[in-house]
Design a protein around this motif. Structure first.
Motif, mmCIF file in Angstrom:
data_model
loop_
_atom_site.group_PDB
_atom_site.id
_atom_site.type_symbol
_atom_site.label_atom_id
_atom_site.label_comp_id
_atom_site.label_asym_id
_atom_site.label_seq_id
_atom_site.Cartn_x
_atom_site.Cartn_y
_atom_site.Cartn_z
ATOM 1 N N SER A 191 0.845 -1.193 0.000
ATOM 2 C CA SER A 191 0.000 0.000 0.000
ATOM 3 C C SER A 191 0.884 1.248 0.000
ATOM 4 C CB SER A 191 -0.905 0.013 1.228
ATOM 5 O OG SER A 191 -0.162 0.320 2.391
ATOM 6 N N PRO A 192 0.387 2.365 -0.542
ATOM 7 C CA PRO A 192 1.174 3.604 -0.512
ATOM 8 C C PRO A 192 1.561 4.027 0.901
ATOM 9 C CG PRO A 192 -0.668 3.821 -2.031
ATOM 10 C CD PRO A 192 -0.862 2.521 -1.292
ATOM 11 N N ALA A 193 0.670 3.816 1.882
ATOM 12 C CA ALA A 193 0.974 4.225 3.258
ATOM 13 C C ALA A 193 2.139 3.420 3.827
ATOM 14 C CB ALA A 193 -0.259 4.059 4.140
ATOM 15 N N ASP A 246 8.081 12.260 -1.143
ATOM 16 C CA ASP A 246 7.202 12.054 0.006
ATOM 17 C C ASP A 246 5.834 12.674 -0.244
ATOM 18 O OD1 ASP A 246 6.995 11.102 2.832
ATOM 19 O OD2 ASP A 246 6.567 13.215 3.183
ATOM 20 N N ARG A 247 5.804 13.880 -0.828
ATOM 21 C CA ARG A 247 4.515 14.515 -1.103
ATOM 22 C C ARG A 247 3.718 13.704 -2.122
ATOM 23 N NH1 ARG A 247 7.776 19.256 -1.063
ATOM 24 N NH2 ARG A 247 7.727 19.388 -3.337
ATOM 25 N N ALA A 248 4.414 13.131 -3.117
ATOM 26 C CA ALA A 248 3.726 12.328 -4.123
ATOM 27 C C ALA A 248 3.137 11.063 -3.512
ATOM 28 C CB ALA A 248 4.690 11.982 -5.256
ATOM 29 N N LEU A 249 3.823 10.497 -2.536
ATOM 30 C CA LEU A 249 3.283 9.321 -1.848
ATOM 31 C C LEU A 249 2.015 9.673 -1.074
ATOM 32 C CD1 LEU A 249 6.501 7.549 -0.593
ATOM 33 C CD2 LEU A 249 4.612 6.399 -1.746
ATOM 34 N N VAL A 250 2.037 10.827 -0.411
ATOM 35 C CA VAL A 250 0.845 11.267 0.309
ATOM 36 C C VAL A 250 -0.314 11.473 -0.660
ATOM 37 C CG1 VAL A 250 -0.146 13.135 1.685
ATOM 38 C CG2 VAL A 250 2.151 12.306 2.189
ATOM 39 N N LEU A 253 -0.728 9.989 -3.453
ATOM 40 C CA LEU A 253 -1.176 8.684 -3.952
ATOM 41 C C LEU A 253 -2.107 8.008 -2.952
ATOM 42 C CD1 LEU A 253 -0.883 6.650 -6.283
ATOM 43 C CD2 LEU A 253 0.975 5.584 -4.996
ATOM 44 N N ILE A 254 -1.872 8.229 -1.667
ATOM 45 C CA ILE A 254 -2.769 7.677 -0.654
ATOM 46 C C ILE A 254 -4.185 8.214 -0.862
ATOM 47 C CG2 ILE A 254 -3.271 7.627 1.825
ATOM 48 C CD1 ILE A 254 -0.233 7.737 2.292
ATOM 49 N N ASN A 255 -4.271 9.493 -1.221
ATOM 50 C CA ASN A 255 -5.572 10.114 -1.419
ATOM 51 C C ASN A 255 -6.150 9.840 -2.803
ATOM 52 O OD1 ASN A 255 -5.386 11.324 1.157
ATOM 53 N ND2 ASN A 255 -4.186 13.008 0.320
ATOM 54 N N LYS A 256 -5.267 9.632 -3.801
ATOM 55 C CA LYS A 256 -5.709 9.371 -5.179
ATOM 56 C C LYS A 256 -4.982 8.131 -5.697
ATOM 57 C CE LYS A 256 -6.309 14.325 -6.074
ATOM 58 N NZ LYS A 256 -5.855 15.474 -6.920
ATOM 59 N N PRO A 257 -5.401 6.938 -5.274
ATOM 60 C CA PRO A 257 -4.639 5.719 -5.566
ATOM 61 C C PRO A 257 -4.559 5.352 -7.037
ATOM 62 C CG PRO A 257 -6.753 5.213 -4.532
ATOM 63 C CD PRO A 257 -6.584 6.681 -4.435
ATOM 64 N N ASP A 258 -5.367 5.968 -7.885
ATOM 65 C CA ASP A 258 -5.335 5.622 -9.307
ATOM 66 C C ASP A 258 -4.384 6.507 -10.114
ATOM 67 O OD1 ASP A 258 -7.240 3.643 -8.899
ATOM 68 O OD2 ASP A 258 -8.911 5.059 -9.183
ATOM 69 N N ASP A 259 -3.857 7.535 -9.482
ATOM 70 C CA ASP A 259 -2.989 8.474 -10.202
ATOM 71 C C ASP A 259 -1.539 8.221 -9.806
ATOM 72 O OD1 ASP A 259 -2.025 10.508 -11.714
ATOM 73 O OD2 ASP A 259 -2.840 12.137 -10.488
ATOM 74 N N PHE A 260 -0.891 7.296 -10.499
ATOM 75 C CA PHE A 260 0.437 6.836 -10.111
ATOM 76 C C PHE A 260 1.555 7.658 -10.765
ATOM 77 C CE2 PHE A 260 4.073 3.993 -9.872
ATOM 78 C CZ PHE A 260 3.923 3.413 -8.629
ATOM 79 N N ASP A 261 1.253 8.314 -11.875
ATOM 80 C CA ASP A 261 2.302 8.966 -12.670
ATOM 81 C C ASP A 261 3.109 10.017 -11.902
ATOM 82 O OD1 ASP A 261 1.730 7.373 -14.803
ATOM 83 O OD2 ASP A 261 0.529 8.867 -15.883
#
Length: 510
Positions: A382-384, A457-461, A463-471
């Motif tokens: 998981s991203p978290a 780190d900000r991108a990981l956060v 991704l936690i909120n928008k799990p479909d936007d990986f780019d």
């Protein structure tokens, strides 16, 4: 002009009222919705009109997704350091690294004593806080053998089991005003968190107090920039500008930008329980300050740094497949050639080789970072959890703090660069003035790489909120990896030989 270069943070400082607890939680959620980075709460354990701050922090952590949390500041005399260390680390692990620890030496001694706490004189309170910080860090240091042991005048910890460690390198901020407390901040703390209304001369006093912290840090062998400067603020939005934080959002933004660039403040925490004020602070003030400070920091400081700002700006939002370079490698200065016939000692060779050894460790961690990314992409992690693991990598464990140059030297990216900037590089500058352009360039690249690691780190956060936007995460990791790989190679090309020739300054070797 004092700008310590930390990434800007904006937060709220809420009253933990027990009368309507649902409103406190709603304000915390509103802080997150406004885009703020941090939500904090007063801590007065002797006050029956307030919720217990640690219970509230835990509840708010479960009610939010992204925003970081802290007491502001926790009342140390009524919170035992070992238990506090474990509580903070536990919540940090449960939240994926969203907790910071802010401590106060104590006040309102009648109330503290009435609730079973000690009554301390000012000097005793400072000494107790120093011991508590040492205990907390000992408990968190799970890599050390044996139990935590700190035998002080106010706290006695004799072999306490270590752990758990926080999920990330949790900072310890201190609320401080007096000379002894400011000296403690410079010597031991990761951040300074005063309240603007409590400063006798307001914002005009900040440079003087910063100077005391800087002096203490330097005397302790630390870089002043290792200490984050935060500030609790109060103000109101009005139609016309009538003074500090009394005016429209544009006036607020100008004033906070000035505090960031001239007083070194990188954390602005607004003391308010008004949801409209919180929303405007996050939506109108914070973005304007970030933009203004970034623009000022991006101004070229001569030919060495010009392409760094331009390259970082050009690559900031580039898709992962574009491969936009962070900087123009062709503009990098080159070290003077080595003198012919110089005889290198075995010790000199070892010092130069150690730079490569440290870099190899960091290259290995880049592989680990990419592997974690692949696991997240295929759903195996998981991203978290990934964020927690990434924040435990040595390259993410410190924010460019000056570390001790121990027998095996420092293998942390942050400590490694901080040490170079504050200790190794000055020695090389003194030894060979021709290295100055190279060292200037390396120092500026350190700043850019730090920002790139923060971007991951900000991108990981996100991704936690928008799990479909990986780019965006893929782009951030690729950019960090490309920049760091390039930087490490350049540093080795230019410094291995000078390090082998000049060695280290006295005191830099264990």
């Amino acid at each position: 002009m004092t700008d310590y270069g930390h990434e800007l943070q904006f937060g709220s400082f809420l009253t933990p009222s027990a009368r309507q607890p649902e409103q406190v939680v709603a304000l915390a959620r509103a802080s997150e919705a406004a885009g703020l980075d941090l939500v904090t709460f007063q801590d007065h354990p002797y006050q029956p009109a307030f919720l217990d701050s640690w219970t509230l922090l835990s509840y708010v952590a479960a009610a939010t997704d992204r925003i970081r949390l802290s007491g502001n500041v926790l009342n140390l005399p009524l919170r035992q350091p070992t238990v506090l260390a474990r509580s903070a680390a536990s919540l940090d692990r449960l939240t994926g690294g969203r907790v910071e620890l802010a401590l106060g030496a104590g006040g309102f001694w009648d109330a503290i004593e009435a609730n079973g706490g000690p009554r301390r004189q000012p000097g005793e309170a400072v000494a107790a806080l120093r011991e508590a910080i040492e205990i907390i860090r000992e408990v968190w240091d799970v890599d050390q053998r044996g139990g935590a042991r700190v035998i002080g005048e106010h706290y006695r910890v004799a072999g306490a089991k270590r752990g758990p460690a926080p999920a990330h390198d949790m900072e310890i901020w201190v609320g401080a005003y007096g000379p002894r407390m400011l000296r403690l901040v410079g010597e031991f703390a990761d951040g300074w968190l005063p309240s603007l209304p409590f400063l006798k001369r307001g914002a005009a006093e900040l440079p003087e107090l910063n100077a005391r912290i800087d002096e203490a840090a330097t005397a302790a062998g630390r870089a002043p920039a290792a200490i984050r400067r935060l500030l609790n603020l109060s103000g109101e939005f009005t139609d016309s500008d009538s003074g500090l934080l009394s005016g429209p959002p544009t006036a607020w933004a100008e004033q906070l930008t000035e505090l960031a660039l001239t007083a070194g403040v990188s954390g602005f925490v607004l003391m308010t329980d008004d949801p409209t004020t919180i929303a405007r602070f996050g939506a109108e003030v914070a973005p304007a300050v970030r933009e203004a400070v970034a623009a000022e920091r991006g101004r070229p400081r001569g030919s060495v740094g010009a392409d760094l700002a331009a390259g970082a700006a050009a690559g900031a939002d580039a898709p992962a497949d574009e491969g936009t370079p962070v900087w123009d490698e062709t503009t990098r200065p080159v070290a003077p050639p080595a003198p012919e016939g110089h005889a290198y000692t075995e010790r000199g060779h070892a010092i130069g080789q150690h730079l490569v050894d440290v870099h190899d460790h960091l290259r290995q961690e880049l592989k680990q970072l990419r592997d974690l990314l692949r696991q997240v992409r295929r759903g195996a992690l998981s991203p978290a959890v990934a964020r927690s693991q990434i924040n435990q990598l040595t390259m993410r464990q410190h924010t460019w703090a000056l570390g001790a140059y121990c027998a095996s030297y420092c293998t942390l990216l942050a400590q490694h660069h901080g040490l170079e900037d504050q200790s190794v590089f000055p020695h090389l500058r003194t030894s060979d003035t021709g290295l100055a352009p190279v060292l200037d360039r390396l120092e500026e690249e350190h700043v850019v790489i730090h920002e790139l690691s923060e971007r991951v780190d900000r991108a990981l956060v996100d991704l936690i909120n928008k799990p479909d936007d990986f780019d965006p995460l893929q782009a951030a990791v690729d950019q960090l990896a490309d920049a760091l790989t390039s930087h490490l190679g350049y540093e080795e090309d230019q410094l291995v030989e000078p390090l082998s020739r000049y060695g280290m300054a006295p005191g830099q070797l264990a």
